[in-house]
Design a protein around this motif. Structure first.
Motif, PDB file in Angstrom:
ATOM      1  N   SER A   1       0.773  -1.253   0.000  1.00  0.00           N
ATOM      2  CA  SER A   1       0.000   0.000   0.000  1.00  0.00           C
ATOM      3  C   SER A   1       0.803   1.300   0.000  1.00  0.00           C
ATOM      4  O   SER A   1       0.643   2.136  -0.864  1.00  0.00           O
TER       5      SER A   1
ATOM      6  N   HIS B   1       0.809  -5.129 -11.285  1.00  0.00           N
ATOM      7  CA  HIS B   1      -0.206  -4.159 -11.682  1.00  0.00           C
ATOM      8  C   HIS B   1       0.358  -2.773 -11.429  1.00  0.00           C
ATOM      9  O   HIS B   1       1.556  -2.632 -11.147  1.00  0.00           O
TER      10      HIS B   1
ATOM     11  N   HIS C   1      -7.074  -8.090  -1.105  1.00  0.00           N
ATOM     12  CA  HIS C   1      -5.965  -8.696  -0.346  1.00  0.00           C
ATOM     13  C   HIS C   1      -6.488  -9.863   0.483  1.00  0.00           C
ATOM     14  O   HIS C   1      -7.685  -9.954   0.740  1.00  0.00           O
TER      15      HIS C   1
ATOM     16  N   ASP D   1       2.116   1.398  -5.051  1.00  0.00           N
ATOM     17  CA  ASP D   1       3.093   0.623  -4.271  1.00  0.00           C
ATOM     18  C   ASP D   1       3.840  -0.402  -5.134  1.00  0.00           C
ATOM     19  O   ASP D   1       4.760  -1.064  -4.635  1.00  0.00           O
ATOM     20  N   HIS D   2       3.488  -0.494  -6.424  1.00  0.00           N
ATOM     21  CA  HIS D   2       4.161  -1.459  -7.304  1.00  0.00           C
ATOM     22  C   HIS D   2       4.931  -0.798  -8.449  1.00  0.00           C
ATOM     23  O   HIS D   2       5.640  -1.476  -9.184  1.00  0.00           O
TER      24      HIS D   2
ATOM     25  N   ASP E   1      -1.123  -8.916  -4.073  1.00  0.00           N
ATOM     26  CA  ASP E   1      -2.379  -8.232  -4.394  1.00  0.00           C
ATOM     27  C   ASP E   1      -3.386  -9.185  -5.018  1.00  0.00           C
ATOM     28  O   ASP E   1      -3.887  -8.971  -6.129  1.00  0.00           O
TER      29      ASP E   1
ATOM     30  N   HIS F   1       3.462  -8.367   1.268  1.00  0.00           N
ATOM     31  CA  HIS F   1       2.561  -7.214   1.179  1.00  0.00           C
ATOM     32  C   HIS F   1       1.983  -6.905   2.566  1.00  0.00           C
ATOM     33  O   HIS F   1       0.763  -6.822   2.766  1.00  0.00           O
TER      34      HIS F   1
HETATM   35 ZN   LIG Z   1      -0.158  -3.461  -3.473  1.00  0.00          ZN
END
Ligand SMILES: [Zn+2]
Ligand SMILES: [Zn+2]
Length: 290
Positions: A15, A73, A229, A77-78, A176, A251
């Motif tokens: 996140s 994705h 999640h 946060d990615h 995710d 995560h």
């Molecule tokens: Zn994430």
């Protein structure tokens, strides 16, 4: 016998990055995992803030870099670390970014958009390295001699899971992804794919390592149904059903301090469903060898 594959965690947080003394043990950088094949070929899963330090470490190498980045994705946060990945600024380096297209938005456009001048001072097009984009969907590819299987998973706005198989060693990256308990399925929005768990089970069967989203305790999950999640117990069950050898919980929730994750892990070990050979919370800096 080890085949010479290395996995290193550079960012394990979900996140949003979480700096500070409460996060020293597990780390505060967002998703980024390095996978090294035996001939040193470099695969990187996600470009959260953890990719910055990985990039810096790669710049110490005098040789030109050839790297594959696989994106799950495009939530911040990615991808947020990508503009800070120093090898992108070095001429002669080659970086191939793999990921999905979204409806109405192509992979290259999605990533160059976050480097438009409103958000960042350097445009993607002016990076010195050669950057290529390769679109992936639900499929199987051979990349640098490894089999890379991809599948869509359960997450708002779409996300992709990866399974890399090299000489029978299987490493799986599923962040995710929401695996709901039976009671929650009815309340999940329409986009939920009920056959996802079945498909994942097949793909990850007997894996040497499963890295999986386990953002919530079972209790926390009750108020987060449909957020994309997973609750701990469902992840542990999935790993056990698939007979994976090592399960890395990944995560971590930004509100889970080091102490909370220690308790979380203790609970996981006590859970009847968690009988995988080795189950642990992924930790920034942790290295695994296969
Ligand atoms: Zn994430
Ligand atoms: Zn996400």
């Amino acid at each position: 016998m080890k085949v010479g594959i290395k996995v290193k965690f550079w960012g394990v947080r979900g996140s949003v990055p979480t700096p500070g003394v409460k996060y020293v043990k597990y780390g505060g950088n967002t998703a980024c995992v390095e996978l090294r094949l035996p001939d040193n070929q470099l695969f990187i899963f996600d470009a959260g803030t953890g990719i910055r330090e990985l990039g810096n470490s790669l710049c110490n190498d005098v040789k030109k870099l050839n790297a594959h980045i696989f994106l799950s994705h495009f939530h911040w946060d990615h991808i947020q670390g990508l503009p800070f990945f120093m090898p992108s600024y070095v001429k002669g380096n080659q970086i191939i970014i793999h990921g999905m297209d979204l409806e109405g938005a192509k992979l290259d456009k999605i990533l160059s958009n976050q480097m438009e001048s409103i958000y960042f001072p350097v445009k993607m097009q002016s990076l010195a390295a050669e950057i290529q984009f390769r679109k992936l969907s639900d499929e199987s590819n051979i990349i640098e001699g490894a089999e890379v299987d991809t599948m869509y998973i359960n997450h708002p706005g779409q996300a992709m899971g990866y399974v890399v198989t090299f000489k029978k060693t299987k490493i799986c990256y599923f962040t995710d992804n929401e695996i709901p308990p039976a009671w929650a399925i009815e309340t999940i929005p329409l986009r939920y794919r009920p056959d996802t768990r079945e498909k994942i089970l097949k793909l990850i069967s007997g894996a040497d390592l499963l890295i999986h989203d386990a953002q919530y305790t079972d209790e926390e999950y009750k108020t987060k149904v449909g957020w994309g999640h997973s609750p701990l117990t469902e992840v542990a069950k999935l790993a056990e059903d698939a007979e994976v050898k090592r399960l890395a919980l990944f995560h971590h929730d930004p509100d889970h301090f080091d102490d909370n994750i220690d308790v979380f892990m203790a609970n996981c070990k006590e859970t009847e469903s968690c009988n995988v050979t080795e189950c642990f919370a992924a930790q920034e800096g942790m290295e695994l060898h296969f």
